[in-house]
Enzyme design. Structure first.
Site: not given
Ligand code: GLC
Length: 614
Positions: A262, A304
């Site tokens: 993430d 991500e």
């Molecule tokens: C990523 C997640 C999101 C979250 C962020 C902080 O972007 O997809 O939902 O708010 O990380 O962890």
């Protein structure tokens, strides 16, 4: 004994393969040989703890290579509680997921996270404990085992940029324990935070402005890029890196197949920069990849990286020194919706050409919607040449998708509208954005027909791309926006909950009725998924390119493999079109099964064709 020696040998061989590079990178970043030795010792420890069945799977996948790139891969992402209450519920619902042809499940964050201060589970208080209302770690491992028996893989989030303020480390840091304070970014006076604020953009300008949070109880500022209760970890501290790697291996050992890292671009901070995509981030991801390959080579790292296009691909690393196995195809996703709103495929085509020119080893996760908002991260250089300037264009898109422009059938809400720049992102489900919600409300059958067509066409476009298609739970039955989040004070400020509604099992009842919206979408997707699984043209190693076509609302993709050729043609307009094939030949319409010699085909508004030429 023989088994143990054999296993030791496998570990030793894997370690030997990566040791020098891993050590080099570790020492370059941390210069701490003792901590590196500890890391190696712990890798062996987690390898020893790894279940036999997972080691067998590792070996199988290592031998095969690229197991996640098969054309039958189909993912679905879901919140455990929304979908089935808890982990046990998910286990019971596996037959439904099999009926959806899903063989990869992304379970949205389920680790211990404080209620009301959880950012949808992205504020983790304990990396080794499942939220009690969802189940236990044992149940997670059991679910993984049952999934593996059915050939289903599991994906989970590894939230590595920050912890919850209630994580044990944060609690100790807040008590003033220096050892733990050094795992975060603490400042006694505002001067350095103010320096950071000069160059670091804001993630949540409206819901959580600023990058620091003042803690009056200890008179310190702490770095909180996301929400104030999400404290950024300090990866300059090797203790943080090591411990987080142990957490990663622990979770991998529960039987996870895909680990979604993430918010990875954010993990390295440097004063005077935007604190995004620093080169040290790549060092860390590369080390993580090697650690995975040594201990649990069956697992896949999904990065991500929700960034502008040129920042995304570097997270694949190089073919020789790979980083992530897989990345979100975020720009294609945003460009797809831009194309829906403009009926102009030029940008999407340009984007597809970029993706298609990357090495075939680079695998994307394709999606139409996920749990987050759509940020309009488009190529504004190209768009402005075509007369679409960034600020007014974003406004147009946000107006269009809220149903405020002439002819728009979409419904949804803005997200994090920046009061200063006027910038905003967008939230809504696929079905609502395609017009299912508005047509249902107006009880307009003709509009509903178009909405269903648009929805299926966009899915067909997603399936046409190489990579793993990831459905968002509920999209298979055309679930629309859920406005009930507004009644929950914890959720109300965060419009992302509009598309994070409870899964409507009563709508599933209707899928048997082939005339219902649910039945049409469900069976439409089912047919497409089966074609994708069956036809060689959808293989990951196919040659893919776009065709220059005279009509701006027609996107034409060609996939070629083993002498077969697929012409995938998408009509991003409500008008009926006659499309001209490159030449007169015998084509099979993969959807209808019709075979005929032709040089042209009819395409109704918001429809698509999958024409195979043998
Ligand atoms: C990523 C997640 C999101 C979250 C962020 C902080 O972007 O997809 O939902 O708010 O990380 O962890």
């Amino acid at each position: 004994m023989a088994g143990k020696t054999g296993a030791d040998k496998i570990f030793a061989e894997r370690l030997a393969k990566h040791h020098d590079e891993l050590r080099w990178l570790y020492m370059e970043l941390y210069g701490n040989a003792d901590m590196f030795a500890e890391l190696c010792g712990q890798m062996k420890h987690y390898y020893d703890l790894r279940k036999k069945s997972l080691k067998v799977l590792d070996a199988k996948r290592e031998k095969k290579g690229g197991w996640y790139r098969e054309r039958d891969m189909l993912g679905m992402m879901m919140y455990i509680d929304n979908f089935a209450g808890n982990l046990e519920g998910v286990l019971k619902k596996l037959p439904y997921l099999e009926k959806c042809n899903v063989n990869c499940i992304h379970l949205m964050p389920f680790l211990e996270s404080p209620k009301g201060r959880s950012d949808g589970g992205y504020a983790v208080a304990d990396f080794r404990r499942v939220r009690p209302e969802l189940g236990t770690m044992g149940e997670l491992a059991e679910l993984a085992e049952k999934c593996h028996e059915k050939g289903i893989s599991l994906c989970m989030d590894f939230v590595m940029n920050h912890t919850s303020e209630e994580h044990e480390w944060a609690v100790k840091a807040r008590q003033g324990d220096g050892e733990y304070m050094s795992r975060y970014f603490f400042y006694a006076d505002p001067s350095i935070p103010l320096e950071y604020e000069k160059t670091v953009p804001q993630v949540f300008p409206a819901t959580a402005p600023g990058n620091f949070t003042y803690l009056p109880d200890i008179g310190h500022y702490v770095l909180t890029t996301f929400y104030p209760y999400q404290w950024d970890l300090n990866y300059r501290n090797p203790r943080v890196f090591n411990e987080m790697m142990y957490n990663f291996l622990y979770l991998a050992n529960q039987g996870m197949d895909i680990i979604r890292i993430d918010a990875v671009p954010y993990i390295w901070k440097e004063l005077g920069t935007d604190c995004r995509n620093r080169k040290q981030v790549h060092t860390i991801v590369r080390m993580m990849r090697m650690i995975g390959e040594i201990v649990c080579p069956g697992i896949v790292l999904l990065g991500e990286v929700v960034m502008e296009p040129e920042k995304v691909a570097p997270y694949f690393g190089t073919v020789e020194k790979p980083e992530c196995h897989m990345l979100y195809n975020v720009t294609t996703m945003a460009a797809t919706w831009h194309t829906v709103a403009t009926g102009d495929v030029r940008l999407l085509r340009k984007q597809m050409d970029i993706v298609c020119s990357l090495p075939k080893e680079y695998t994307f996760l394709n999606y139409l919607r996920c749990h987050d908002d759509i940020g309009w991260g488009l190529d504004y250089g190209a768009l402005s040449e075509w007369g679409m300037k960034e600020v007014p264009h974003k406004k147009y898109l946000n107006d269009y998708f809220r149903g405020r422009t002439e002819g728009s059938v979409s419904r949804g809400e803005l997200y994090n509208e920046d009061p200063v720049t006027g910038d905003a992102r967008f939230c809504g489900t696929t079905a609502s954005m395609c017009g299912v919600e508005s047509a249902g409300f107006e009880q307009d059958d003709a509009k509903m027909d178009l909405a269903v067509k648009k929805d299926l066409m966009l899915h067909a476009y997603m399936f046409t791309q190489s990579g793993i298609p990831m459905l968002y739970s509920g999209d298979e039955i055309g679930q629309v926006n859920d406005y009930s989040y507004k009644d929950d004070p914890d959720k109300a400020p965060d419009s992302r909950y509009i598309h994070r509604g409870r899964f409507c099992w009563d709508l599933v009842e209707r899928i048997r009725d082939k005339k219902s919206v649910q039945g049409r979408i469900f069976s439409g997707l089912d047919a497409l998924e089966k074609i994708r699984e069956r036809e060689a043209v959808f293989q990951a190693d196919a040659q893919v390119y776009t065709r220059d076509y005279s009509d701006r609302s027609i996107l034409w993709i060609v996939r070629r493999v083993q002498g077969e050729e697929l012409h995938a043609v998408f009509n991003f307009s409500g008008k009926e079109k006659t499309v001209w094939m490159p030449e007169k030949a015998v084509y099979t319409n993969l959807v209808t099964g019709g075979v005929r010699e032709t040089e042209a085909a009819e395409l109704s508004g918001w429809d698509f064709l999958w024409m195979k030429r043998a």
